[in-house]
Scaffold this active site. Structure first.
Site, short mmCIF file in Angstrom:
data_model
loop_
_atom_site.label_atom_id
_atom_site.label_comp_id
_atom_site.label_asym_id
_atom_site.label_seq_id
_atom_site.Cartn_x
_atom_site.Cartn_y
_atom_site.Cartn_z
N ALA A 78 0.87 -1.17 0.00
CA ALA A 78 0.00 0.00 0.00
C ALA A 78 0.91 1.22 0.00
CB ALA A 78 -0.88 -0.02 1.23
N GLU A 144 4.75 -5.23 7.05
CA GLU A 144 4.06 -4.15 7.78
C GLU A 144 4.53 -4.01 9.21
OE1 GLU A 144 2.61 -6.43 5.85
OE2 GLU A 144 1.08 -5.49 4.57
N1 CAA Z 1 4.59 3.18 -0.70
C1 CAA Z 1 5.00 4.36 -1.25
N2 CAA Z 1 6.14 4.49 -1.95
C2 CAA Z 1 6.93 3.41 -2.08
C3 CAA Z 1 6.57 2.16 -1.53
C4 CAA Z 1 5.35 2.08 -0.81
N3 CAA Z 1 4.90 0.90 -0.29
N4 CAA Z 1 7.56 1.28 -1.79
C5 CAA Z 1 8.48 1.95 -2.51
N5 CAA Z 1 8.11 3.24 -2.68
C6 CAA Z 1 8.83 4.31 -3.38
C7 CAA Z 1 10.01 4.79 -2.56
O1 CAA Z 1 9.59 5.75 -1.61
C8 CAA Z 1 10.89 5.38 -3.63
O2 CAA Z 1 10.36 6.65 -3.99
P1 CAA Z 1 11.39 7.91 -4.21
O3 CAA Z 1 12.27 7.48 -5.34
O4 CAA Z 1 10.47 9.03 -4.54
O5 CAA Z 1 12.14 8.04 -2.91
C9 CAA Z 1 10.65 4.46 -4.83
O6 CAA Z 1 9.42 3.79 -4.56
C10 CAA Z 1 11.73 3.40 -4.98
O7 CAA Z 1 11.85 2.71 -3.74
P2 CAA Z 1 13.23 2.58 -2.95
O8 CAA Z 1 14.13 3.72 -3.26
O9 CAA Z 1 12.90 2.34 -1.51
O10 CAA Z 1 13.82 1.28 -3.63
P3 CAA Z 1 14.80 0.21 -2.96
O11 CAA Z 1 15.25 -0.67 -4.08
O12 CAA Z 1 15.86 0.90 -2.16
O13 CAA Z 1 13.90 -0.63 -1.95
C11 CAA Z 1 11.94 -1.83 -1.25
C12 CAA Z 1 12.83 -1.41 -2.43
C13 CAA Z 1 12.70 -2.80 -0.34
C14 CAA Z 1 10.72 -2.54 -1.83
C15 CAA Z 1 11.53 -0.59 -0.46
O14 CAA Z 1 11.01 0.38 -1.36
C16 CAA Z 1 10.48 -0.83 0.59
O15 CAA Z 1 10.80 -1.35 1.64
N6 CAA Z 1 9.22 -0.47 0.33
C17 CAA Z 1 8.15 -0.57 1.28
C18 CAA Z 1 7.68 -2.01 1.46
C19 CAA Z 1 6.61 -2.07 2.50
O16 CAA Z 1 6.84 -1.81 3.66
N7 CAA Z 1 5.37 -2.43 2.09
C20 CAA Z 1 4.23 -2.49 2.99
C21 CAA Z 1 3.45 -1.21 2.93
S1 CAA Z 1 2.17 -1.07 4.14
C22 CAA Z 1 0.91 -2.02 3.57
O17 CAA Z 1 0.99 -2.59 2.50
C23 CAA Z 1 -0.30 -2.11 4.43
C24 CAA Z 1 -1.33 -3.08 3.99
O18 CAA Z 1 -1.33 -4.21 4.36
C25 CAA Z 1 -2.44 -2.64 3.13
#
Ligand code: CAA
Length: 270
Positions: A78, A144
């Site tokens: 999300a 999460e």
């Molecule tokens: N939401 C919003 N933006 C996100 C995102 C997310 N879930 N995941 C990645 N992005 C964005 C980053 O902010 C980044 O944007 P900017 O370039 O503007 O800074 C872009 O995508 C690229 O991401 P990274 O620079 O972080 O890329 P990375 O290769 O270094 O890392 C990753 C990749 C490990 C997937 C990392 O992006 C990450 O940990 N993302 C979040 C994963 C996460 O926690 N997901 C759960 C979300 S909560 C949820 O889903 C609740 C639910 O149950 C409904």
């Protein structure tokens, strides 16, 4: 940020491996936010369920493939930026999470084509589909807990049903993600394919489903999903009812006549 639609719709979908014209009966939906690793914002899930509902009502559509734009992610969750400022009240009244429930009423089979990250809401979205084709680069997980919350779009329920309590508990409590092969061994995905073939192999699978009689396909999907909703006795009764009901369709007459006459059936969806 892209300013176009958040979910691209191609119906009919392109044929897999560039073989000829469009793929009859198959639609391709692509979450198109590669700059945010296809994070599922409130608007994205709303657009996705709207597109699916339109396709579900179209008798020409027989199967859907859902994927993420680019090669890095199916969906990395999300949208955390959008979630960051929420409160229990805003989430309850906002209605965004109710949109996720609408995925459950889609009668068409949906194949997820997963490359790269399928994390959090991305993993939940893949699991809300009916089949999952995973590229060798796919990563599944529910991280999460690392954000101070828990999965909120079905992860605790669907991951546990898919891979069992102890494995789901570990992934959800630690936030560890698993690769495609571990996901396959755990029963989370249907097949693991070379990363660059992921979409084509998913389209191929969808094409095979689309060639089946559509009323029987919908009945079969509904009955398999009944397993999660009901006890065995009721599920068996529901299955028998659905089975009997299909004997009122032209496709049943055609399918059985074609078998007897040793010819290929022509499905009419009636
Ligand atoms: N939401 C919003 N933006 C996100 C995102 C997310 N879930 N995941 C990645 N992005 C964005 C980053 O902010 C980044 O944007 P900017 O370039 O503007 O800074 C872009 O995508 C690229 O991401 P990274 O620079 O972080 O890329 P990375 O290769 O270094 O890392 C990753 C990749 C490990 C997937 C990392 O992006 C990450 O940990 N993302 C979040 C994963 C996460 O926690 N997901 C759960 C979300 S909560 C949820 O889903 C609740 C639910 O149950 C409904």
């Amino acid at each position: 940020m892209s300013s176009g639609p958040l979910v691209r719709v191609a119906f009919p979908a392109p044929a897999p491996f560039g073989a000829g014209g469009p793929l009859a009966g198959v639609a391709l939906l692509t979450i198109d936010r590669p700059e945010a690793l296809n994070a599922v914002s409130f608007a994205t899930i709303a657009e996705l369920v709207s597109s699916l509902s339109v396709l579900d009502a179209d008798p020409e559509c027989r199967c859907v493939v859902l994927t993420g734009a680019g090669t890095r992610a199916f969906a990395a969750g999300a949208d955390i930026r959008e979630l960051a400022g929420q409160t229990p009240g805003s989430l309850r009244s906002g209605g965004a999470f109710e949109r996720w429930d609408e995925l459950r009423v889609i009668g068409l089979p949906i194949v997820a084509a997963v490359r790269g990250y399928a994390l959090g809401g991305g993993c939940e979205l893949a699991m809300a589909c009916d089949l999952i084709v995973a590229g060798e680069d796919a990563q599944f997980g529910q991280p999460e807990i690392k954000l101070g919350v828990i999965p909120g779009a079905g992860g605790t329920q669907r991951l546990t049903r898919a891979i069992g309590k102890v494995r789901a508990m570990e992934l959800i409590l630690t936030g560890r993600s698993i690769g495609a092969r571990e996901a396959a061994a755990a029963g989370l995905v249907n097949l693991v394919v070379p990363a660059e073939e992921t979409l084509d192999r998913a389209l191929e699978l969808a094409g095979r489903i689309a060639a089946m009689p559509p009323l029987a396909v919908r009945a079969a999907k509904a009955m398999v999903n009944r397993v999660d909703e009901t006890a065995l006795t009721q599920g068996l009764a529901d299955e028998r009812q659905a089975f009997f009901d299909l004997f009122a369709t032209e496709d049943q007459s055609e399918g059985m006549a074609a078998f007897t006459e040793k010819r290929t059936p022509t499905w009419r969806g009636r």
